[in-house]
Write an enzyme that holds these catalytic residues in place. Structure first.
Site, PDB file in Angstrom:
ATOM      1  N   HIS A  33      34.122  25.435  -2.847  1.00  0.00           N
ATOM      2  CA  HIS A  33      35.386  24.703  -2.964  1.00  0.00           C
ATOM      3  C   HIS A  33      36.510  25.405  -2.203  1.00  0.00           C
ATOM      4  O   HIS A  33      37.562  24.804  -1.960  1.00  0.00           O
ATOM      5  CB  HIS A  33      35.756  24.588  -4.440  1.00  0.00           C
ATOM      6  CG  HIS A  33      36.214  23.221  -4.857  1.00  0.00           C
ATOM      7  ND1 HIS A  33      36.015  22.074  -4.110  1.00  0.00           N
ATOM      8  CD2 HIS A  33      36.880  22.809  -5.973  1.00  0.00           C
ATOM      9  CE1 HIS A  33      36.526  21.031  -4.745  1.00  0.00           C
ATOM     10  NE2 HIS A  33      37.059  21.448  -5.866  1.00  0.00           N
ATOM     11  N   ASN A  82      43.395  20.426  -8.558  1.00  0.00           N
ATOM     12  CA  ASN A  82      43.862  19.080  -8.892  1.00  0.00           C
ATOM     13  C   ASN A  82      45.370  18.923  -8.799  1.00  0.00           C
ATOM     14  O   ASN A  82      45.883  17.819  -8.935  1.00  0.00           O
ATOM     15  CB  ASN A  82      43.373  18.659 -10.287  1.00  0.00           C
ATOM     16  CG  ASN A  82      44.070  19.417 -11.405  1.00  0.00           C
ATOM     17  OD1 ASN A  82      44.278  20.621 -11.321  1.00  0.00           O
ATOM     18  ND2 ASN A  82      44.429  18.708 -12.462  1.00  0.00           N
ATOM     19  N   ASP A 103      36.557  21.079   1.539  1.00  0.00           N
ATOM     20  CA  ASP A 103      35.111  20.966   1.431  1.00  0.00           C
ATOM     21  C   ASP A 103      34.690  19.526   1.192  1.00  0.00           C
ATOM     22  O   ASP A 103      35.391  18.779   0.515  1.00  0.00           O
ATOM     23  CB  ASP A 103      34.606  21.852   0.287  1.00  0.00           C
ATOM     24  CG  ASP A 103      35.255  21.468  -1.043  1.00  0.00           C
ATOM     25  OD1 ASP A 103      36.483  21.668  -1.188  1.00  0.00           O
ATOM     26  OD2 ASP A 103      34.558  20.943  -1.928  1.00  0.00           O
ATOM     27  N   ASN A 160      39.491  16.014  -5.548  1.00  0.00           N
ATOM     28  CA  ASN A 160      40.713  16.064  -6.353  1.00  0.00           C
ATOM     29  C   ASN A 160      41.899  16.699  -5.640  1.00  0.00           C
ATOM     30  O   ASN A 160      43.045  16.360  -5.914  1.00  0.00           O
ATOM     31  CB  ASN A 160      40.440  16.795  -7.669  1.00  0.00           C
ATOM     32  CG  ASN A 160      39.602  15.971  -8.622  1.00  0.00           C
ATOM     33  OD1 ASN A 160      39.599  14.746  -8.550  1.00  0.00           O
ATOM     34  ND2 ASN A 160      38.865  16.632  -9.499  1.00  0.00           N
TER      35      ASN A 160
END
Length: 198
Positions: free
Chosen positions: A19, A66, A91, A112
């Site tokens: 991530h 997020n 990613d 997100n």
């Protein structure tokens, strides 16, 4: 002026996870341009340097994934940079490891971080560089928060180099040239309350 945003999660526990590939690309851009003056502002780490006669601002949001858009919105408003001169790197689980894709618009596709940026800026016309990390056998969240296995790690340096090359092409020659180069090659075979890491 150009703003280059790399998405990831802050904290040692998330370092080098899939991530955080956006953070890794920013680190490579800073390294190759000898840009070391990192400072914290707008809930982000900012690094500045000049390329092709333009100031380049690397932005690594320090919110969790997020809420990436909160930091990005503050940076964009402060520098008053048109959205067209902003690039987001993140990613992409729906691309095989090693593939890159660049687009100027579109949905968040389940990511997100990009979803938060679209919501905060009020537009999906955001140039983005998607860096393929592939899918794993478990859940999507578990996969993106995992680290690359030893075999995958062999491919990561080249992936980061090519992603950084794509960013520099975007800076020097614009979106069309960068998209043509990146997408053509990719087509070849080959927290705080309310914040969440995935």
């Amino acid at each position: 002026m150009r703003i280059v945003i790399g998405l990831g999660n802050p904290g040692r526990e998330y370092a080098d996870t899939r991530h955080n590939i956006g953070f890794m690309v920013l680190a490579e851009l800073a390294r190759r341009n000898s840009a070391k003056a990192e400072r914290s502002r707008f809930r982000a780490e900012l690094t500045e340097y000049f390329m092709n006669g333009e100031k380049i601002i690397l932005v690594a949001p320090q919110t969790y994934m997020n809420l990436s858009g909160v930091a990005v919105n503050q940076v964009v408003n402060w520098y008053r940079v048109p959205i067209e001169q902003m690039l987001v790197i993140y990613d992409e689980i729906d691309l095989p490891l090693g593939q890159l894709r660049m687009r100027e618009t579109g949905s968040a596709g389940g990511h997100n971080g990009l979803k938060s940026i679209i919501q905060e800026l009020g537009t999906n016309k955001i140039t983005r560089l998607r860096v393929g990390i592939g899918r794993g056998p478990g859940t999507a969240v578990a996969h993106v928060l995992s680290r690359f296995n030893p075999m995958e790690q062999q491919a990561v340096p080249d992936l980061i180099t090519r992603a950084a090359d794509a960013v520099e092409l975007w800076i020097k020659e614009g979106s069309i040239a960068a998209m043509n180069a990146v997408n053509q090659r990719s087509a070849e075979p080959a927290a705080k309350q309310g914040e969440q890491p995935a």
